[in-house]
Scaffold this motif. Structure first.
Motif, PDB file in Angstrom:
ATOM      1  N   LEU A   1      71.217  67.857  37.272  1.00  0.00           N
ATOM      2  CA  LEU A   1      71.168  67.142  35.664  1.00  0.00           C
ATOM      3  C   LEU A   1      72.291  66.886  34.261  1.00  0.00           C
ATOM      4  CD1 LEU A   1      67.451  66.938  35.624  1.00  0.00           C
ATOM      5  CD2 LEU A   1      69.373  65.583  36.698  1.00  0.00           C
ATOM      6  N   LYS A   2      72.718  66.056  33.540  1.00  0.00           N
ATOM      7  CA  LYS A   2      73.631  66.459  33.169  1.00  0.00           C
ATOM      8  C   LYS A   2      72.172  66.986  30.979  1.00  0.00           C
ATOM      9  CE  LYS A   2      76.408  62.817  34.130  1.00  0.00           C
ATOM     10  NZ  LYS A   2      77.275  62.637  33.360  1.00  0.00           N
ATOM     11  N   THR A   3      73.163  67.403  30.904  1.00  0.00           N
ATOM     12  CA  THR A   3      72.900  68.039  29.225  1.00  0.00           C
ATOM     13  C   THR A   3      72.150  67.117  28.913  1.00  0.00           C
ATOM     14  OG1 THR A   3      75.001  69.395  29.193  1.00  0.00           O
ATOM     15  CG2 THR A   3      73.688  69.315  26.773  1.00  0.00           C
ATOM     16  N   GLY A   4      71.013  68.162  28.280  1.00  0.00           N
ATOM     17  CA  GLY A   4      70.219  66.450  27.609  1.00  0.00           C
ATOM     18  C   GLY A   4      68.817  66.266  28.228  1.00  0.00           C
ATOM     19  N   ILE A   5      69.213  65.855  29.560  1.00  0.00           N
ATOM     20  CA  ILE A   5      67.961  65.125  30.550  1.00  0.00           C
ATOM     21  C   ILE A   5      67.247  66.197  31.364  1.00  0.00           C
ATOM     22  CG2 ILE A   5      68.155  64.354  32.221  1.00  0.00           C
ATOM     23  CD1 ILE A   5      69.781  62.301  30.775  1.00  0.00           C
ATOM     24  N   GLU A   6      67.428  67.909  31.020  1.00  0.00           N
ATOM     25  CA  GLU A   6      66.838  68.741  31.541  1.00  0.00           C
ATOM     26  C   GLU A   6      65.240  68.643  30.341  1.00  0.00           C
ATOM     27  OE1 GLU A   6      69.220  70.155  29.160  1.00  0.00           O
ATOM     28  OE2 GLU A   6      69.972  69.254  30.523  1.00  0.00           O
ATOM     29  N   GLY A   7      65.415  68.169  29.749  1.00  0.00           N
ATOM     30  CA  GLY A   7      63.691  68.708  29.378  1.00  0.00           C
ATOM     31  C   GLY A   7      62.438  68.512  29.564  1.00  0.00           C
ATOM     32  N   PRO A   8      61.824  68.275  28.344  1.00  0.00           N
ATOM     33  CA  PRO A   8      60.369  67.997  28.877  1.00  0.00           C
ATOM     34  C   PRO A   8      60.284  66.485  29.333  1.00  0.00           C
ATOM     35  CG  PRO A   8      60.299  68.778  26.324  1.00  0.00           C
ATOM     36  CD  PRO A   8      61.675  67.850  27.016  1.00  0.00           C
ATOM     37  N   HIS A   9      59.007  67.176  30.766  1.00  0.00           N
ATOM     38  CA  HIS A   9      58.919  66.130  31.779  1.00  0.00           C
ATOM     39  C   HIS A   9      57.509  66.023  32.488  1.00  0.00           C
ATOM     40  CE1 HIS A   9      60.676  68.800  33.375  1.00  0.00           C
ATOM     41  NE2 HIS A   9      60.285  68.835  35.014  1.00  0.00           N
ATOM     42  N   ASP A  10      57.018  64.623  32.805  1.00  0.00           N
ATOM     43  CA  ASP A  10      55.370  64.765  33.260  1.00  0.00           C
ATOM     44  C   ASP A  10      55.529  65.033  34.948  1.00  0.00           C
ATOM     45  OD1 ASP A  10      53.598  64.441  30.944  1.00  0.00           O
ATOM     46  OD2 ASP A  10      55.343  62.508  30.996  1.00  0.00           O
ATOM     47  N   LEU A  11      56.863  64.692  35.604  1.00  0.00           N
ATOM     48  CA  LEU A  11      57.674  65.012  36.968  1.00  0.00           C
ATOM     49  C   LEU A  11      58.718  64.750  37.075  1.00  0.00           C
ATOM     50  CD1 LEU A  11      55.189  64.248  39.928  1.00  0.00           C
ATOM     51  CD2 LEU A  11      56.197  61.454  39.406  1.00  0.00           C
ATOM     52  N   PHE A  12      58.494  65.423  38.553  1.00  0.00           N
ATOM     53  CA  PHE A  12      60.156  65.788  39.097  1.00  0.00           C
ATOM     54  C   PHE A  12      60.397  65.169  40.242  1.00  0.00           C
ATOM     55  CE2 PHE A  12      63.628  67.927  39.946  1.00  0.00           C
ATOM     56  CZ  PHE A  12      64.861  67.882  39.226  1.00  0.00           C
ATOM     57  N   ILE A  13      61.268  64.692  41.030  1.00  0.00           N
ATOM     58  CA  ILE A  13      60.828  63.871  41.852  1.00  0.00           C
ATOM     59  C   ILE A  13      62.652  64.032  42.401  1.00  0.00           C
ATOM     60  CG2 ILE A  13      61.636  61.596  42.974  1.00  0.00           C
ATOM     61  CD1 ILE A  13      59.134  60.294  41.617  1.00  0.00           C
ATOM     62  N   THR A  14      63.045  65.234  43.289  1.00  0.00           N
ATOM     63  CA  THR A  14      63.699  65.259  44.973  1.00  0.00           C
ATOM     64  C   THR A  14      63.651  63.896  45.653  1.00  0.00           C
ATOM     65  OG1 THR A  14      63.295  66.861  45.906  1.00  0.00           O
ATOM     66  CG2 THR A  14      64.320  67.235  43.793  1.00  0.00           C
ATOM     67  N   LYS A  15      64.473  63.492  45.981  1.00  0.00           N
ATOM     68  CA  LYS A  15      64.971  62.255  46.404  1.00  0.00           C
ATOM     69  C   LYS A  15      65.968  62.721  47.662  1.00  0.00           C
ATOM     70  CE  LYS A  15      67.107  58.583  43.786  1.00  0.00           C
ATOM     71  NZ  LYS A  15      68.748  58.829  43.967  1.00  0.00           N
ATOM     72  N   THR A  16      66.480  61.498  48.907  1.00  0.00           N
ATOM     73  CA  THR A  16      67.493  61.802  50.033  1.00  0.00           C
ATOM     74  C   THR A  16      68.274  60.684  50.037  1.00  0.00           C
ATOM     75  OG1 THR A  16      65.961  62.174  51.499  1.00  0.00           O
ATOM     76  CG2 THR A  16      67.054  64.243  50.491  1.00  0.00           C
ATOM     77  N   VAL A  17      67.242  59.628  49.469  1.00  0.00           N
ATOM     78  CA  VAL A  17      67.764  58.029  50.110  1.00  0.00           C
ATOM     79  C   VAL A  17      68.112  57.569  48.389  1.00  0.00           C
ATOM     80  CG1 VAL A  17      66.726  58.111  51.884  1.00  0.00           C
ATOM     81  CG2 VAL A  17      65.181  57.569  49.811  1.00  0.00           C
ATOM     82  N   ASN A  18      67.980  55.965  48.396  1.00  0.00           N
ATOM     83  CA  ASN A  18      68.519  55.467  47.398  1.00  0.00           C
ATOM     84  C   ASN A  18      67.156  55.352  46.287  1.00  0.00           C
ATOM     85  OD1 ASN A  18      70.065  53.464  49.487  1.00  0.00           O
ATOM     86  ND2 ASN A  18      71.106  54.553  47.645  1.00  0.00           N
ATOM     87  N   SER A  19      65.726  55.196  47.206  1.00  0.00           N
ATOM     88  CA  SER A  19      64.698  54.757  46.006  1.00  0.00           C
ATOM     89  C   SER A  19      63.865  55.682  45.262  1.00  0.00           C
ATOM     90  CB  SER A  19      63.620  53.716  46.580  1.00  0.00           C
ATOM     91  OG  SER A  19      63.147  53.505  45.418  1.00  0.00           O
ATOM     92  N   ALA A  20      63.244  56.140  43.939  1.00  0.00           N
ATOM     93  CA  ALA A  20      62.922  56.785  43.591  1.00  0.00           C
ATOM     94  C   ALA A  20      61.520  56.654  44.780  1.00  0.00           C
ATOM     95  CB  ALA A  20      62.610  57.042  42.205  1.00  0.00           C
ATOM     96  N   PHE A  21      60.447  55.916  44.071  1.00  0.00           N
ATOM     97  CA  PHE A  21      59.752  55.554  45.272  1.00  0.00           C
ATOM     98  C   PHE A  21      59.267  56.353  46.971  1.00  0.00           C
ATOM     99  CE2 PHE A  21      59.525  52.509  41.765  1.00  0.00           C
ATOM    100  CZ  PHE A  21      58.350  52.485  41.664  1.00  0.00           C
ATOM    101  N   TYR A  22      61.103  56.788  47.292  1.00  0.00           N
ATOM    102  CA  TYR A  22      60.939  57.457  48.866  1.00  0.00           C
ATOM    103  C   TYR A  22      61.114  58.955  48.243  1.00  0.00           C
ATOM    104  CZ  TYR A  22      60.215  53.368  51.454  1.00  0.00           C
ATOM    105  OH  TYR A  22      59.821  52.142  52.060  1.00  0.00           O
TER     106      TYR A  22
END
Length: 181
Positions: free
Chosen positions: A69-90
């Motif tokens: 991730l780019k600098t500043g993005i990697e801070g606190p979060h509630d969910l981290f998703i990895t994907k191999t297709v276009n939609s974060a829903f997949y």
């Protein structure tokens, strides 16, 4: 207070690779970081999404520095998703299941690329019944060749994405508009 999840899509170092060609919206990172700061300070849910490319030689492939991730993005979060297709829903874990479990019915989408993963995530969110806000100036994309080899400028692609989404799948807004509410 209504919960509205900020979905930050694919803000990865690999999109700085010159092989991507000319990019629009140099303010994308600044706008995404402003949204993240606002969401984090308000205690609203933040979802970070990372594309783990399966394409040979892709700068977004796991194990490459471009996957980070780019600098500043990697801070606190509630969910981290990895994907191999276009939609974060997949992706993994399941975004739709998490949003439902957390009783979240509104999402705000930003990130890279406007017309691929951001647009696809917004379209699916709209189809699944979420109240979707698409923050156009907190997205970026690249010039693209059409099927005849003509170059379509990134700004035109972004405007077309906004026109396709607005009023059908999402409400398209600017960072300033989102932050003023």
């Amino acid at each position: 207070m209504t919960k509205n999840a900020l979905i930050v899509v694919d803000m990865q170092q690999g999109f700085d690779d010159p092989r991507n060609g000319p990019r629009n919206n140099p303010a994308c990172e600044e706008n995404v970081n402003a949204l993240l700061e606002s969401w984090r300070s308000a205690g609203q849910p933040v979802v970070l999404v990372r594309h783990d490319s399966k394409k040979q030689g892709s700068p977004l492939a796991p194990g490459q520095s471009g996957n980070d991730l780019k600098t500043g993005i990697e801070g606190p979060h509630d969910l981290f998703i990895t994907k191999t297709v276009n939609s974060a829903f997949y992706g993994t874990p399941d975004l739709d299941a998490w949003l439902k479990k957390e009783d979240i019915n509104a999402i705000t989408v930003c990130g890279i690329m406007t017309n691929f993963c951001c647009e696809t995530t917004a379209r699916m969110g709209g189809n699944l019944g979420y109240d979707v806000t698409f923050v156009l100036d907190a997205t970026a994309t690249f010039d693209k060749k059409d099927m005849d080899g003509n170059i379509i400028p990134a700004d035109q692609i972004a405007r077309t994405t906004a026109a396709n989404l607005h009023g059908e799948f999402a409400t398209v807004r600017s960072t300033a508009e989102v932050l003023s509410n």
